[in-house]
Every structure is written in structure tokens, then in C-alpha cells.
Scaffold this motif. Sequence first.
Motif, PDB file in Angstrom:
ATOM      1  N   GLY A 185       0.581  -9.060   1.199  1.00 10.84           N
ATOM      2  CA  GLY A 185      -0.751  -8.966   0.607  1.00 10.84           C
ATOM      3  C   GLY A 185      -0.898  -7.748  -0.266  1.00 10.84           C
ATOM      4  O   GLY A 185       0.049  -6.983  -0.460  1.00 10.84           O
ATOM      5  N   TYR A 186      -2.094  -7.608  -0.806  1.00 10.79           N
ATOM      6  CA  TYR A 186      -2.383  -6.404  -1.589  1.00 10.79           C
ATOM      7  C   TYR A 186      -3.883  -6.130  -1.579  1.00 10.79           C
ATOM      8  O   TYR A 186      -4.683  -6.994  -1.197  1.00 10.79           O
ATOM      9  CB  TYR A 186      -1.835  -6.535  -3.018  1.00 10.79           C
ATOM     10  CG  TYR A 186      -2.600  -7.453  -3.945  1.00 10.79           C
ATOM     11  CD1 TYR A 186      -2.333  -8.819  -3.994  1.00 10.79           C
ATOM     12  CD2 TYR A 186      -3.586  -6.940  -4.793  1.00 10.79           C
ATOM     13  CE1 TYR A 186      -3.026  -9.651  -4.858  1.00 10.79           C
ATOM     14  CE2 TYR A 186      -4.281  -7.767  -5.666  1.00 10.79           C
ATOM     15  CZ  TYR A 186      -4.002  -9.121  -5.695  1.00 10.79           C
ATOM     16  OH  TYR A 186      -4.686  -9.939  -6.548  1.00 10.79           O
ATOM     17  N   ILE A 187      -4.230  -4.913  -1.978  1.00  7.86           N
ATOM     18  CA  ILE A 187      -5.645  -4.534  -2.075  1.00  7.86           C
ATOM     19  C   ILE A 187      -6.130  -4.897  -3.477  1.00  7.86           C
ATOM     20  O   ILE A 187      -5.675  -4.326  -4.470  1.00  7.86           O
ATOM     21  CB  ILE A 187      -5.836  -3.026  -1.786  1.00  7.86           C
ATOM     22  CG1 ILE A 187      -5.318  -2.681  -0.377  1.00  7.86           C
ATOM     23  CG2 ILE A 187      -7.310  -2.630  -1.932  1.00  7.86           C
ATOM     24  CD1 ILE A 187      -5.985  -3.428   0.775  1.00  7.86           C
ATOM     25  N   ALA A 188      -7.042  -5.847  -3.521  1.00  7.58           N
ATOM     26  CA  ALA A 188      -7.557  -6.366  -4.792  1.00  7.58           C
ATOM     27  C   ALA A 188      -8.835  -5.622  -5.173  1.00  7.58           C
ATOM     28  O   ALA A 188      -9.296  -4.741  -4.445  1.00  7.58           O
ATOM     29  CB  ALA A 188      -7.825  -7.860  -4.642  1.00  7.58           C
ATOM     30  N   SER A 189      -9.415  -6.017  -6.295  1.00 12.36           N
ATOM     31  CA  SER A 189     -10.647  -5.354  -6.740  1.00 12.36           C
ATOM     32  C   SER A 189     -11.844  -5.782  -5.898  1.00 12.36           C
ATOM     33  O   SER A 189     -12.875  -5.115  -5.887  1.00 12.36           O
ATOM     34  CB  SER A 189     -10.902  -5.682  -8.210  1.00 12.36           C
ATOM     35  OG  SER A 189     -10.873  -7.085  -8.401  1.00 12.36           O
ATOM     36  N   GLY A 190     -11.718  -6.894  -5.185  1.00  4.26           N
ATOM     37  CA  GLY A 190     -12.824  -7.355  -4.347  1.00  4.26           C
ATOM     38  C   GLY A 190     -12.542  -8.766  -3.871  1.00  4.26           C
ATOM     39  O   GLY A 190     -11.459  -9.323  -4.112  1.00  4.26           O
ATOM     40  N   GLY A 191     -13.535  -9.336  -3.204  1.00  2.00           N
ATOM     41  CA  GLY A 191     -13.370 -10.674  -2.671  1.00  2.00           C
ATOM     42  C   GLY A 191     -13.219 -11.726  -3.757  1.00  2.00           C
ATOM     43  O   GLY A 191     -12.541 -12.740  -3.566  1.00  2.00           O
ATOM     44  N   THR A 192     -13.851 -11.482  -4.890  1.00  2.00           N
ATOM     45  CA  THR A 192     -13.745 -12.452  -5.989  1.00  2.00           C
ATOM     46  C   THR A 192     -12.296 -12.594  -6.431  1.00  2.00           C
ATOM     47  O   THR A 192     -11.759 -13.705  -6.522  1.00  2.00           O
ATOM     48  CB  THR A 192     -14.640 -12.018  -7.170  1.00  2.00           C
ATOM     49  OG1 THR A 192     -15.992 -11.995  -6.709  1.00  2.00           O
ATOM     50  CG2 THR A 192     -14.508 -12.958  -8.341  1.00  2.00           C
ATOM     51  N   GLU A 193     -11.656 -11.458  -6.686  1.00  2.00           N
ATOM     52  CA  GLU A 193     -10.248 -11.519  -7.113  1.00  2.00           C
ATOM     53  C   GLU A 193      -9.380 -12.158  -6.026  1.00  2.00           C
ATOM     54  O   GLU A 193      -8.511 -12.987  -6.322  1.00  2.00           O
ATOM     55  CB  GLU A 193      -9.714 -10.124  -7.448  1.00  2.00           C
ATOM     56  CG  GLU A 193      -8.257 -10.183  -7.894  1.00  2.00           C
ATOM     57  CD  GLU A 193      -7.605  -8.813  -8.110  1.00  2.00           C
ATOM     58  OE1 GLU A 193      -8.329  -7.810  -8.290  1.00  2.00           O
ATOM     59  OE2 GLU A 193      -6.364  -8.753  -8.093  1.00  2.00           O
ATOM     60  N   ALA A 194      -9.605 -11.785  -4.769  1.00  2.00           N
ATOM     61  CA  ALA A 194      -8.784 -12.330  -3.688  1.00  2.00           C
ATOM     62  C   ALA A 194      -8.946 -13.847  -3.608  1.00  2.00           C
ATOM     63  O   ALA A 194      -7.963 -14.586  -3.459  1.00  2.00           O
ATOM     64  CB  ALA A 194      -9.149 -11.659  -2.363  1.00  2.00           C
ATOM     65  N   ASN A 195     -10.183 -14.326  -3.739  1.00  2.00           N
ATOM     66  CA  ASN A 195     -10.399 -15.781  -3.691  1.00  2.00           C
ATOM     67  C   ASN A 195      -9.772 -16.477  -4.901  1.00  2.00           C
ATOM     68  O   ASN A 195      -9.182 -17.558  -4.770  1.00  2.00           O
ATOM     69  CB  ASN A 195     -11.896 -16.090  -3.605  1.00  2.00           C
ATOM     70  CG  ASN A 195     -12.456 -15.802  -2.215  1.00  2.00           C
ATOM     71  OD1 ASN A 195     -11.708 -15.742  -1.234  1.00  2.00           O
ATOM     72  ND2 ASN A 195     -13.764 -15.619  -2.124  1.00  2.00           N
ATOM     73  N   ILE A 196      -9.901 -15.879  -6.073  1.00  2.00           N
ATOM     74  CA  ILE A 196      -9.274 -16.473  -7.266  1.00  2.00           C
ATOM     75  C   ILE A 196      -7.756 -16.579  -7.050  1.00  2.00           C
ATOM     76  O   ILE A 196      -7.135 -17.609  -7.336  1.00  2.00           O
ATOM     77  CB  ILE A 196      -9.592 -15.641  -8.538  1.00  2.00           C
ATOM     78  CG1 ILE A 196     -11.073 -15.781  -8.909  1.00  2.00           C
ATOM     79  CG2 ILE A 196      -8.698 -16.064  -9.704  1.00  2.00           C
ATOM     80  CD1 ILE A 196     -11.545 -14.853 -10.027  1.00  2.00           C
ATOM     81  N   GLN A 197      -7.172 -15.534  -6.513  1.00  2.00           N
ATOM     82  CA  GLN A 197      -5.721 -15.531  -6.310  1.00  2.00           C
ATOM     83  C   GLN A 197      -5.284 -16.559  -5.261  1.00  2.00           C
ATOM     84  O   GLN A 197      -4.220 -17.168  -5.392  1.00  2.00           O
ATOM     85  CB  GLN A 197      -5.266 -14.131  -5.903  1.00  2.00           C
ATOM     86  CG  GLN A 197      -5.370 -13.111  -7.016  1.00  2.00           C
ATOM     87  CD  GLN A 197      -4.193 -13.216  -7.966  1.00  2.00           C
ATOM     88  OE1 GLN A 197      -4.164 -14.086  -8.827  1.00  2.00           O
ATOM     89  NE2 GLN A 197      -3.219 -12.323  -7.806  1.00  2.00           N
ATOM     90  N   ALA A 198      -6.110 -16.745  -4.237  1.00  2.00           N
ATOM     91  CA  ALA A 198      -5.769 -17.742  -3.217  1.00  2.00           C
ATOM     92  C   ALA A 198      -5.779 -19.144  -3.843  1.00  2.00           C
ATOM     93  O   ALA A 198      -4.899 -19.972  -3.575  1.00  2.00           O
ATOM     94  CB  ALA A 198      -6.753 -17.666  -2.059  1.00  2.00           C
ATOM     95  N   VAL A 199      -6.774 -19.401  -4.690  1.00  2.00           N
ATOM     96  CA  VAL A 199      -6.827 -20.695  -5.371  1.00  2.00           C
ATOM     97  C   VAL A 199      -5.630 -20.830  -6.315  1.00  2.00           C
ATOM     98  O   VAL A 199      -5.007 -21.894  -6.435  1.00  2.00           O
ATOM     99  CB  VAL A 199      -8.165 -20.866  -6.130  1.00  2.00           C
ATOM    100  CG1 VAL A 199      -8.167 -22.155  -6.957  1.00  2.00           C
ATOM    101  CG2 VAL A 199      -9.345 -20.860  -5.144  1.00  2.00           C
TER     102      VAL A 199
END
Length: 352
Positions: free
Chosen positions: A66-80
Motif C-alpha cells: 500500500g501507500y499513503i495517498a492524498s486522501g480517500g478519494t485518491e485511494a478509492n480511484i486507485q482501487a477502481v
Amino acid sequence: MRGQPQEFDRVLSSMCTEPHPVAREAAERFLATNPGDPATYQTVADLEDEAIAGLGELVGLDDPAGYIASGGTEANIQAVRIARNRAVSSTPNVVVPESAHFSFQKAADVLSVELRVAPLTDDWTADVGAVRRFCDEDTALVVGVAGTTEYGRVDPIPELADLAHDVGALCHVDAAWGGFVLPFTDHEWNFEHADIDTMTIDPHKMGAAAIPAGGLVARDGELFDALAVDTPYLESAKQATLTGTRSGAGVASTAAAMAELWPDGYREQYERSQANAEWVAGALAERGFDVVDPELPLVAVPMSDELFESLREADWRVSRTADGKLRIVCMPHVTRDVLEAFVADVDRLLPT
Ligand code: 0PR
């Protein structure tokens, strides 16, 4: 210096909070570092490994990627994006419950996947039967939310994960807000309880870290291969993050907050927040409000436009759901004193 930041003492509807002092200090110290270039900024890269190991422990993974993203938005975009890039179908879809955060709409838009939004049960959790009906052979990802934005509800994650795998899809859990409180509850939400592939868990929400600190973790590093691009002129050969240059502040701040607070500090924070949520829910129920029972430290209260506007005029930083419920997110800065002052203002401002 011009301008003062928002004081937190009347902020009730935000999912952000005052960072823990050690988190603030670490953020300042690492402000000018870039974990996007780990071969150059090695200390912050080591801190990121530490932060991910800590998040892994919290979500029940021995060997997290994993990594530390800019926020939940980025993390969700990356999961998709992981799911889309691994999908066999040329017209992949993603099935989310209606409670999913609007970041999934952004993800669907930028990644050109179809977003299918399944209705909820009466308790605002994902209806597994409805999710199943929305899935087909083109489904690349099934999403569950552990701590919803509006009601703090937890979807039936083990059932959603089983369903995802039955239809050949990945399963992503959005625990952006809930992740740092759920370990202290009986909910079945993490990698130990269910066959989950990826999870969003944000240190800059209940993790008491400084913004920007979102978290994306995966059960297997191989999932990130779907995101990796070659980085010819950097020392490291590949990059799987969405942003290139990114702030070391969030990374260092996460490592510092977790070293300080995991697990006992977070447990105490959860117990205080939950007790406060139950207290304010009780106080408002006594005054005749039809309060939604707080399963996690988030209270939703139906309220007239008139009272809501009066509270805003009295300087309370509050917001409402689409159907008119005021949300009180019992973040660490929302103390009992703050809530007592709020209830006193409700009494004062209630139209007679
Ligand atoms: N997933 C869930 C479950 C969330 O609640 C949120 C944000 C996100 C993902 C996206 O996270 P980022 O905002 O870090 O990208 N939920 C809050 C909301 O949209 C965010 C928020 C935070 C809003 C602080 C206002 C505020 O002052 O309501």
C-alpha cells in the motif's frame, strides 16, 4: 501572516480534526520531502513502509502492500483502477451501495467504468441481495463501506466479499473514516474477517494525522502491478501512485500518529467519541428529535431548515444530508463541553 485557520471548537460535521501534536510536528519536519521519489528521499520512504506496516496490523494483514495517498478519494480511484485494469471484460462495471462516497462517481468518470448503485436496507447498509442483482459477468469490483459518510453504518463485508468472488470480481472496502475506530468494535470489517482485496483507510480522518494522508492497502502487492508505470529517469523503476510528487508531510505524520496512538490511544479516542455520540443522541432524543442511533461515533438528526440556519448563524459549522439530517461527526475535537454548548444553543434557538 494573513488569515487564521478555522478553529475546530464549533466544527461538528467535518471528518477532519486537529492533528495529534506529534503528527503536526512530523508533518512540518517532512514538508519538503517527496515520497514519490523514494531513492532520493529515503527517510520518508522508510517512514511510509512503517506507516503501511502499522495500517496492515490495524486491518489484519501480515504482509500489507500500500501507500499513503492524498486522501480517500485518491485511494478509492486507485482501487477502481486496479479492478478495471485487471478486468477481462472490455465494458467493466463497479457495483457500489447507495451509501458509497461520491469519490466513486469521480473514479467511474475518469476511468470510464460503469457505476451501478444498489439500494440500501432500512438500516442504511448495503442490501446484499440487491448488490447481487446488480452484478453480472462484467462486474470488476464490488464495494462495501465500513463507516458510511452520512450515517456511520457498516456494510456486511464478509457477505459482499464472498459475493464479489462468486462473480469473479475484486472486493474493495471503504473504511476511510471508520478504519481507525472499527478495531475497537465487534464489527466484521477487515482482512481477517473477509476475503477483501483492497481497502481505503484514511489517517487524516480518525487517524489524527495531518492532511494529506489517505491510505490504500491491499492484501497482495501483486494487485499494485496493475497500476505500475515505468519511471525511466528516477532511481526507482516503477510508480504505482496516482500523483507523482506528493507530500511527505502526510506520510511522516501518519507514522508519527500511529507510533504514538496505536492501539491504546486510538481505543481511548474511540471510547470517548462513542460515549459523546451516545450522549448527544440521547440529549437530542429527549428534546423530541428523531435521532438515528449512532452505531459508530456519528449522529444524524432530522432538523428543520429554520433551526439548521439558526445554528449556522450561531457559528456552528454543520452540514446536512440530502434528506435534511444534520450530522454530528464525533471527531476527537468534539468534546463533551462542545456538545453541551451545542445542545444549549439548540434549546435557545428551537422555534417555540
Ligand atoms: N470515503 C468515505 C467513506 C468518506 O467519508 C470520504 C470523505 C471519502 C471516502 C473521501 O475522502 P477524502 O475527502 O479524504 O478524499 N468524507 C467527507 C465528506 O465528503 C470528507 C469531508 C471531510 C468533508 C472534511 C468535509 C470536511 O470538512 O463528507
